[in-house]
Design a protein around this motif. Structure first.
Motif, PDB file in Angstrom:
ATOM      1  N   ASN A 137     -30.529 -14.622   7.729  1.00 17.20           N
ATOM      2  CA  ASN A 137     -31.783 -15.252   8.107  1.00 17.20           C
ATOM      3  C   ASN A 137     -32.579 -15.856   6.880  1.00 17.20           C
ATOM      4  O   ASN A 137     -32.422 -15.265   5.734  1.00 17.20           O
ATOM      5  CB  ASN A 137     -32.559 -14.074   8.650  1.00 17.20           C
ATOM      6  N   GLU A 161     -30.313 -21.145  16.080  1.00 18.16           N
ATOM      7  CA  GLU A 161     -29.575 -20.979  14.916  1.00 18.16           C
ATOM      8  C   GLU A 161     -30.248 -21.720  13.651  1.00 18.16           C
ATOM      9  O   GLU A 161     -30.317 -21.155  12.514  1.00 18.16           O
ATOM     10  CB  GLU A 161     -27.995 -21.076  14.762  1.00 18.16           C
ATOM     11  N   ARG A 164     -33.369 -20.035  12.670  1.00 13.23           N
ATOM     12  CA  ARG A 164     -32.986 -18.597  12.019  1.00 13.23           C
ATOM     13  C   ARG A 164     -32.539 -18.661  10.557  1.00 13.23           C
ATOM     14  O   ARG A 164     -33.076 -17.993   9.902  1.00 13.23           O
ATOM     15  CB  ARG A 164     -32.029 -17.922  13.003  1.00 13.23           C
TER      16      ARG A 164
END
Length: 246
Positions: A137, A161, A164
């Motif tokens: 992350n 994604e 993230r």
């Protein structure tokens, strides 16, 4: 997007002409062949695409350095790096993470890396763009994705994604072919050829409205331009170009 009866009729005609390919697909033979052949095709296409789009790519990537982390080193993840056709546009000293879901691009990728020694390769990973769990992350400054969102299973999951793995204030750069304007001849023919196109070009969709996914993804800032790429195939001329900030 609802298709008219004429689109459905012409689409069926195109599919009938492509019946041998559909047969290979149903027998499970086309997929493996396509996975091996596709990188060779795309490596050739990328050369011509870069010639046509070089100015736009230089403009798009001109401010990449602005997103470098506190150390001054830019950590960049490229989703669908393919044959590495974007590498020449990245700034010197860039720390590069390459991702693709097709390991048959490997020899083309490494050739491009050898031709671009100004980059520092961190690693290469084989994984679908919807599942980048190998990347921690908030660990990258920039994510780049060009001519990839047309063929992913879920644009929404890919963008989740991207958000993230980007650090706060990081940026997502994109250059994608998209659906033609409403009621245009381009969109009309995109709808007709799309089913066969997906099989021929490894899942590529011709008329995705990708800008809508970007608008609702949750970025704090979105710089997006619609343009018409100077390409021979009018089906892929409508493009969106820009970047979004987390």
């Amino acid at each position: 997007m609802e298709a008219s009866w004429l689109v459905l009729l012409l689409r069926t005609g195109v599919q009938l002409l492509a019946l041998p390919i559909y047969l290979l697909w149903y027998l499970g033979l086309w997929g493996p062949f396509c996975k091996k052949a596709f990188p060779h095709i795309m490596a050739r296409i990328a050369v011509g695409y870069n010639e046509k789009m070089s100015t736009k790519k230089k403009e798009l990537f001109s401010n990449l350095k602005n997103f470098a982390g506190p150390s001054g080193v830019l950590t960049l993840l490229e989703i669908g790096s393919g044959s590495g056709s974007n590498f020449e546009f990245y700034p010197a000293g860039c720390r590069l993470i390459c991702n693709d879901n097709n390991d048959n691009f490997s020899k083309f990728l490494h050739k491009s890396l050898s031709q671009n020694p100004h980059l520092q390769l961190d690693r290469c990973m084989i994984a679908p763009a919807e599942d980048l769990q190998q990347i921690p992350n908030a660990s990258v400054d920039v994510v780049v994705c060009t001519l990839v969102l047309c063929s992913v299973e879920s644009t929404e999951r890919v963008l989740n994604e991207v958000l993230r793995v980007l650090r706060p204030g990081g940026a997502f750069y994109f250059m994608e072919h998209v659906a033609g304007a409403a009621f245009s001849w381009c969109l009309f023919w995109q709808q007709i050829y799309d089913p066969v196109w997906q099989i021929l070009f490894d899942g590529c969709h011709l008329f995705r409205e990708t800008w809508k996914d970007l608008e609702k993804a949750g970025f704090s800032e979105l710089k997006l331009w619609h343009t018409r790429a100077p390409l021979k195939w009018h089906l892929t001329q409508p493009h969106i170009i820009g970047y979004a900030v987390k």
